[in-house]
Design a protein around this motif. Structure first.
Motif, mmCIF file in Angstrom:
data_model
loop_
_atom_site.group_PDB
_atom_site.id
_atom_site.type_symbol
_atom_site.label_atom_id
_atom_site.label_comp_id
_atom_site.label_asym_id
_atom_site.label_seq_id
_atom_site.Cartn_x
_atom_site.Cartn_y
_atom_site.Cartn_z
ATOM 1 N N PHE A 1 0.838 -1.201 0.000
ATOM 2 C CA PHE A 1 0.000 0.000 0.000
ATOM 3 C C PHE A 1 0.872 1.250 0.000
ATOM 4 O O PHE A 1 0.587 2.225 -0.709
ATOM 5 N N LEU A 2 1.951 1.214 0.752
ATOM 6 C CA LEU A 2 2.895 2.333 0.792
ATOM 7 C C LEU A 2 3.510 2.537 -0.595
ATOM 8 O O LEU A 2 3.680 3.675 -1.048
ATOM 9 N N ASP A 3 3.835 1.453 -1.269
ATOM 10 C CA ASP A 3 4.471 1.519 -2.590
ATOM 11 C C ASP A 3 3.521 2.084 -3.624
ATOM 12 O O ASP A 3 3.944 2.798 -4.550
ATOM 13 N N ARG A 4 2.229 1.780 -3.471
ATOM 14 C CA ARG A 4 1.253 2.172 -4.485
ATOM 15 C C ARG A 4 0.635 3.544 -4.247
ATOM 16 O O ARG A 4 -0.095 4.031 -5.102
ATOM 17 N N THR A 5 0.859 4.108 -3.095
ATOM 18 C CA THR A 5 0.287 5.429 -2.808
ATOM 19 C C THR A 5 1.383 6.472 -2.630
ATOM 20 O O THR A 5 1.631 7.290 -3.507
ATOM 21 N N TYR A 6 2.087 6.393 -1.554
ATOM 22 C CA TYR A 6 3.088 7.409 -1.211
ATOM 23 C C TYR A 6 4.210 7.476 -2.256
ATOM 24 O O TYR A 6 4.601 8.555 -2.714
ATOM 25 N N VAL A 7 4.725 6.311 -2.657
ATOM 26 C CA VAL A 7 5.852 6.302 -3.598
ATOM 27 C C VAL A 7 5.412 6.820 -4.959
ATOM 28 O O VAL A 7 6.115 7.606 -5.608
ATOM 29 N N LEU A 8 4.232 6.413 -5.408
ATOM 30 C CA LEU A 8 3.752 6.870 -6.702
ATOM 31 C C LEU A 8 3.490 8.365 -6.727
ATOM 32 O O LEU A 8 3.614 9.017 -7.758
ATOM 33 N N GLN A 9 3.105 8.920 -5.585
ATOM 34 C CA GLN A 9 2.817 10.351 -5.511
ATOM 35 C C GLN A 9 4.081 11.201 -5.382
ATOM 36 O O GLN A 9 4.022 12.419 -5.499
ATOM 37 N N ASN A 10 5.230 10.555 -5.162
ATOM 38 C CA ASN A 10 6.501 11.273 -4.990
ATOM 39 C C ASN A 10 7.543 10.678 -5.942
ATOM 40 O O ASN A 10 8.247 9.712 -5.603
#
Length: 802
Positions: A194-203
């Protein structure tokens, strides 16, 4: 790893139970919704009760806190609507939630890194990551995960720095570390997805969890100078061992090289050193093997090395290395030795017709720059050198044409099979043949004409019609290379005349086929006289039929002509070779027969002139011997000599010469054929192989032969030097006429022309080789005969005289 697998199975089972539970609840909710939607208007009056039901409905169908309540229309029978409302306040997290949740996640990550069991379910951990991200804790979570991963990687590096171990063991441990790290990062990413698909994608500036793991591994392990050096040197060591024929662990090589590629340091850390090692190895190997091995062995070794390197590219090397690796091998084993290979072995391969080795040579030379050009040039040089030895040596004249045909077949086969019908090689082959065939002026043309004659004679029984046709096609290929085609024509016409007049052609179809090939190659002007010879023979047949009818209608009681059968070939002088005129003493019967034919022929064709050629005549004599009767096939000269022995039993050379009138040299050869050959119908005293002045001759009563019809060959001087020179002289004279005609034709059209331009025009028009000095002589001759003149103001320019 095993504990993780168990946890995964356990969590999967729990997940399946939860999914089933949710499906049951959703099904129940759907039934409740269906029941509640069908509330009649009367039941709506109880506001308190209905509001309580709507509250229950919202709580049941919206676990995320979204309030859905049906809007009730005041009017009876109106449609019912659902209105969605948010909670007034967001649910609050417990105190210390972030610290406690991270501890739980940290414990799970460390369990993965140490390959121990995880206390928590995967879905629970995933939900924890999702909750932290939903409450804006993603940056801290990502930083903590990065730090935890970096700490683990840093701890692993110590085993590679501290220990001094064998290279092979080092590579195995490095590979285990790499594979373990990759597996761990896959598991960790599964939890932090979930961290990879939200936070990382947004940054975009932040690495994904997988890339973060690769980056840390690259920084702390591979980019460490000592570890990187040991890794690369170990890989080079294994590859070198494999090149030397040892068995190595290819899966280990593949895994570690894939690691370098995944870490994006393959080119910088490994490829350059690998190519340098490859270049050093094959440079030394090429120098050594070129001295130790012959060319076929060396080529086989090069092919083997190229195949081995291609296999390495398939099994473990990165595809990006392919061009540089193969180019390095080709350069060191082929490009650096092109000249040496060709000088050392090409002539031998061609001489021995080593088809497979030549095929390999061509295949390898196609791989390198200038390889085919060098090969083609050396191929051309070999053909010229070999062909010159066939053409120039007078001792090989008897076999020259057959050797040339065999040589051409051999080279054609090599171009077709070994050089893949390469047009450049085919053209080079033609150029080389044309070059050496014309190194010896006129002789090849003469010998080719004589070779054709030998194959078209009736005595040639060595081939079928199909084989003879194929042979004629091959001869025409040689004929195309000849510059002096008029020399061929002169000798071919002379030999064709003999075949036609003596009736010794193997096949009229074969003769006409050869004539057709010459016409197609050189045009109708080249074959017009040859065609005229055939036409004369056909007309002569009709004339002889008519003459026999004429003789049947006549009666000559005083002459004994009934026993003589006369056949005359009437030849047009311009079509046939020039034969020397000679007078011989013919028997009275023959002279009378000739006169009758002459009167018959001139009666039909007035204005013509007949000139008899006794040198071309031949006869069939009926002879009576004690051993039996025979028929003797002889020349006219032989017949004149034998007929003398009807009236005399013993004659001297001088007696025969006076009686026949045959020229001395021809008479001696005639007597030699009758008294010294295989069929000795005359006896010579004294015995001997040559005819001398005082020899005497007698009829051989003891002559015996098992055949009834016997051919007594006339002994020929090996195409006497005079006869050969006469033919060459005729060719020379014809060329003079052609040069004169060309000069006059050019000057008549141009009127005025400089010497150099006239010479250039003549070279373009003349179809035979000619020297500038010969052209200058013909120009001077035409000036003397007033066909042209020199310009008074410019001696280097000529004017046409009308």
């Amino acid at each position: 790893m095993s504990s993780f697998t168990k946890i995964q199975v356990h969590e999967a089972q729990q997940g399946e139970d939860r999914v089933n539970s949710r499906r049951k609840r959703n099904s129940s909710n759907s039934e409740n919704i269906s029941k509640r939607v069908k509330i009649d208007e009367k039941s709506m009056t109880d506001t308190t009760t209905n509001n309580q039901k709507r509250a229950n409905f919202s709580a049941l169908s919206n676990p995320n806190g979204v309030n859905k309540s049906p809007a009730i229309n005041a009017k009876p029978g109106a449609a019912k609507k659902l209105v969605i409302k948010n909670f007034k306040e967001k649910p609050k997290l417990p105190e210390n939630y972030q610290e406690e949740t991270w501890e739980k996640l940290k414990e799970a990550v460390i369990a993965i890194q140490t390959s121990t069991s995880i206390r928590y379910g995967r879905e629970e951990l995933y939900q924890a990551v999702q909750n932290m991200c939903s409450h804006k804790m993603a940056p801290t979570l990502y930083a903590n995960l990065t730090n935890l991963t970096e700490k683990h990687v840093r701890a692993n590096i110590m085993q590679f720095i501290a220990e001094s171990m064998d290279r092979h063991i080092f590579l195995k441990k490095m590979n285990e570390c790499w594979l373990s790290h990759c597996q761990q990062m896959i598991m960790v990413r599964g939890i932090f997805l979930f961290l990879d698909r939200t936070y990382v994608l947004q940054n975009p500036t932040i690495h994904s969890i997988w890339d973060m793991g690769l980056d840390l591994f690259r920084q702390h392990i591979v980019l460490n100078t000592l570890v990187q050096t040991r890794t690369v040197e170990g890989l080079l060591m294994l590859i070198e061992k494999e090149r030397q024929g040892d068995t190595v662990d290819k899966s280990l090589l593949k895994s570690l090289l894939r690691m370098l590629s995944d870490l994006q340091i393959y080119q910088d850390a490994f490829e350059r050193k690998f190519l340098e090692a490859t270049e050093r190895l094959y440079a030394a190997e090429g120098q050594r093997l070129m001295q130790e091995h012959d060319v076929p062995e060396y080529l086989a070794h090069v092919d083997k090395r190229l195949n081995e390197e291609s296999e390495r590219l398939i099994h473990y090397l990165d595809p990006s290395t392919k061009w540089q690796l193969i180019h390095t091998v080709e350069k060191q084993l082929l490009s650096e030795h092109l000249t040496s290979i060709l000088q050392k072995g090409l002539d031998g391969l061609l001489e021995e017709n080593r088809v497979s080795d030549l095929t390999l040579l061509y295949s390898l030379f196609t791989r390198v720059k200038n390889g085919l050009s060098e090969l083609c040039s050396s191929f051309n040089t070999y053909i010229k050198k070999k062909g010159r030895t066939i053409v120039i040596d007078p001792e090989k004249d008897k076999t020259m044409v057959q050797e040339l045909l065999d040589f051409k077949d051999k080279m054609d086969n090599i171009v077709c099979q070994c050089f893949q019908k390469n047009e450049k090689f085919a053209n080079s082959l033609k150029e080389a043949f044309e070059n050496f065939v014309n190194q010896r002026a006129n002789k090849p043309a003469e010998l080719i004409a004589k070779f054709v004659d030998s194959k078209l004679r009736a005595g040639n029984k060595e081939s079928t019609e199909e084989e003879l046709e194929r042979l004629l096609d091959k001869i025409m290929v040689l004929f195309r290379f000849i510059h002096g085609k008029d020399v061929f024509e002169a000798f071919y016409k002379k030999d064709l005349a003999k075949r036609l007049l003596v009736g010794k052609s193997a096949s009229v179809d074969a003769e006409k086929s050869m004539l057709s090939k010459l016409k197609q190659e050189c045009g109708g002007g080249f074959t017009s006289k040859l065609e005229g010879m055939f036409k004369d023979m056909e007309l002569s047949k009709d004339i002889n039929v008519a003459f026999k009818q004429h003789m049947g209608n006549l009666r000559y009681p005083s002459l004994h002509l009934a026993n003589i059968d006369l056949t005359v070939n009437v030849l047009t002088m311009g079509y046939w070779p020039t034969y020397p005129a000679c007078e011989v003493n013919l028997p009275l019967e023959m002279v009378q027969y000739q006169n009758i034919f002459k009167k018959f022929y001139l009666g039909k064709h007035s204005g013509r002139k007949l000139q008899w050629q006794p040198t071309l005549g031949h006869c069939v004599l009926k002879a009576t011997f004690p051993q039996g009767n025979k028929e003797l096939m002889v020349s006219l000269f032989q017949a004149l000599v034998l007929l003398l022995f009807n009236d005399a039993s013993d004659l001297s050379l001088e007696d025969i010469k006076i009686a026949t009138g045959i020229e001395d040299g021809e008479l001696r050869r005639t007597l030699q054929s009758l008294a010294c050959g295989k069929a000795r119908v005359l006896q010579k005293t004294p015995r001997g192989r040559d005819v001398e002045d005082n020899d005497r001759f007698q009829f051989n009563k003891d002559f015996a032969n098992k055949l009834f019809r016997i051919k007594i060959n006339q002994i020929q001087l090996k195409e006497t030097t005079e006869e050969q020179k006469a033919t060459e002289e005729r060719v020379f004279q014809d060329r003079q006429y052609q040069i004169d005609a060309a000069i006059v034709r050019i000057m008549k059209m141009r009127k005025t022309l400089s010497h150099n331009l006239l010479i250039s025009e003549l070279y373009n028009q003349l179809k035979f080789p000619v020297k500038p000095a010969d052209l200058k002589k013909r120009i001077e001759s035409l000036i003397d005969r007033d066909y042209m003149e020199r310009d008074k103001d410019n001696p280097n320019q000529y004017n046409y005289v009308a």
